[in-house]
Enzyme design. Structure first.
Site, mmCIF file in Angstrom:
data_model
loop_
_atom_site.group_PDB
_atom_site.id
_atom_site.type_symbol
_atom_site.label_atom_id
_atom_site.label_comp_id
_atom_site.label_asym_id
_atom_site.label_seq_id
_atom_site.Cartn_x
_atom_site.Cartn_y
_atom_site.Cartn_z
ATOM 1 N N GLY A 82 40.788 37.349 27.636
ATOM 2 C CA GLY A 82 40.697 37.983 29.054
ATOM 3 C C GLY A 82 40.904 38.725 28.269
ATOM 4 N N GLY B 180 42.108 42.987 30.034
ATOM 5 C CA GLY B 180 42.722 43.461 30.098
ATOM 6 C C GLY B 180 44.129 44.052 29.041
ATOM 7 N N HIS B 181 43.248 43.569 28.057
ATOM 8 C CA HIS B 181 44.348 44.255 26.767
ATOM 9 C C HIS B 181 43.539 45.103 25.761
ATOM 10 C CE1 HIS B 181 46.667 40.466 28.228
ATOM 11 N NE2 HIS B 181 45.196 39.622 27.950
ATOM 12 N N LYS C 168 43.683 33.347 20.548
ATOM 13 C CA LYS C 168 45.021 33.912 20.446
ATOM 14 C C LYS C 168 45.364 32.097 20.910
ATOM 15 C CE LYS C 168 45.162 37.445 23.228
ATOM 16 N NZ LYS C 168 43.797 36.933 23.419
ATOM 17 N N ASP D 28 42.154 29.205 26.134
ATOM 18 C CA ASP D 28 41.582 29.818 25.249
ATOM 19 C C ASP D 28 41.531 28.670 24.450
ATOM 20 O OD1 ASP D 28 41.372 32.823 26.264
ATOM 21 O OD2 ASP D 28 43.161 33.538 24.836
ATOM 22 N N HIS E 148 50.794 39.300 29.471
ATOM 23 C CA HIS E 148 50.148 38.521 30.918
ATOM 24 C C HIS E 148 51.272 38.343 31.850
ATOM 25 C CE1 HIS E 148 47.855 36.615 27.764
ATOM 26 N NE2 HIS E 148 46.986 37.015 28.640
#
Length: 329
Positions: free
Chosen positions: A53, A55-56, A104, A109, A218
């Site tokens: 995702g 945002g990292h 991860k 995932d 998250h």
């Protein structure tokens, strides 16, 4: 909410377009598939891909380049990329030597990358995978998803990418990545929550005088909510949990003091000072140290500490040259 964005629904694609615009000689962006790949494709080595995702950032696209990833796939914010996006990346980088996927440990995932591997193998593309699960805040158990993959993923990208760059076989690249994974542990702390662009408010709450030990990237619940502590106390908690989980005594380690997106470098360096003191006291030698934002949670303030125990092979691969937007050696 104050963010430098246009439409909240376009943040992923526009961020990736902006990354390509910053590194046009090194990166290629595939619209709609949300894939960042190396512009200079190599045809004589195993390809290494990863993703997850958004945002990292800089994880994962920031580590695409010579000596690390050949491609990175982004899902929506905090959401796994879909199988068609992952499949697009596999097709772009496959050159007959096989593809290693660094995943991860999150259920979405695992499912989507696994399905993509099955589809690729139907097209005669050999695919292998490794799963990063370095977060010691979560018990390492067989049932359920188990331990989360967080900042230690960066070290796995480095080790696998360097091994592939040497011309190693798919089995050898996978073995090096698995060795790294087995020697990596991470623990983090959150000071404030993050704000998702499409939501416009924090996804959870932390009181002004509290911190969350073991918070996930998250916003997953940590293991303890406690009053604000000094950098020394935080280092003792984070490193203590890591050393309780894995025996690093007498070894050389790579150290990653990672910011979660909103923490000033000044504070990360103070935390690193305290981490280094603890390691020295424990007889653990810091061979190489990295401090900065490597695996973030949008604008969350906080940090994580990662240790990777080194042997001669891992030291060689860690020191091997790499050239990516987020890391250059």
């Amino acid at each position: 909410m104050k963010k430098i964005i246009n439409n909240p629904t376009d943040v992923v694609s526009e961020a990736l377009m902006g990354m390509q615009a910053a590194y046009p000689d090194k990166l290629v962006y595939t619209p709609k598939m949300e894939v960042i790949s190396r512009k200079e494709k190599k045809t004589d080595k195993v390809a290494v891909i990863s993703g997850g995702g958004a945002g990292h950032e800089p994880l994962h696209a920031g580590f695409v380049g010579k000596g690390m990833l050949d491609a990175a796939i982004s899902g929506n914010v905090f959401s796994s990329p879909s199988p068609d996006r992952i499949g697009s990346a596999i097709e772009q980088v496959s050159c007959g030597k096989g593809v290693l996927m660094v995943i991860k440990n999150y259920s979405g995932d695992i499912m989507n990358f696994g399905l993509s591997a099955d589809l690729a193998e139907m097209d005669d593309i050999e695919v292998a995978q490794v799963v990063v699960k370095d977060d010691v805040a979560v018990p390492d158990r067989e049932e359920g998803t188990g331990r989360r993959g967080i900042a230690g993923t960066v070290f796995v990208h480095k080790i696998a990418g360097a091994k592939a760059e040497q011309g190693a076989s798919l089995a050898e690249v996978k073995a090096a990545a698995e060795k790294a994974i087995s020697n990596i542990r991470t623990m983090g702390v959150a000071m404030t929550p993050c704000i998702l662009p499409a939501v416009g408010k924090p996804g959870f709450q932390i009181a002004d005088d509290e911190i969350e030990i073991g918070m996930g990237i998250h916003g997953e619940k940590g293991i303890e909510t406690t009053k604000i502590k000094t950098a020394k106390e935080i280092a003792e908690i984070l490193v203590g949990r890591i050393l309780d989980d894995y025996d690093y005594s007498g070894s050389e380690v790579a150290v990653l003091v990672n910011g979660l997106g909103g923490t000033p470098l000044m504070e990360l360096y103070i935390l690193n000072m305290e981490v280094q003191k603890i390691l020295e006291e424990k007889g653990i030698k810091a061979y190489r140290t990295f401090v900065g934002n490597y695996c973030t949670s949008i604008d969350m303030t906080g940090a994580s500490v990662t240790l990777m125990k080194l042997d001669d092979e891992l030291k060689e691969l860690l020191d091997a040259p790499c050239d990516t937007p987020a890391l250059k050696i």
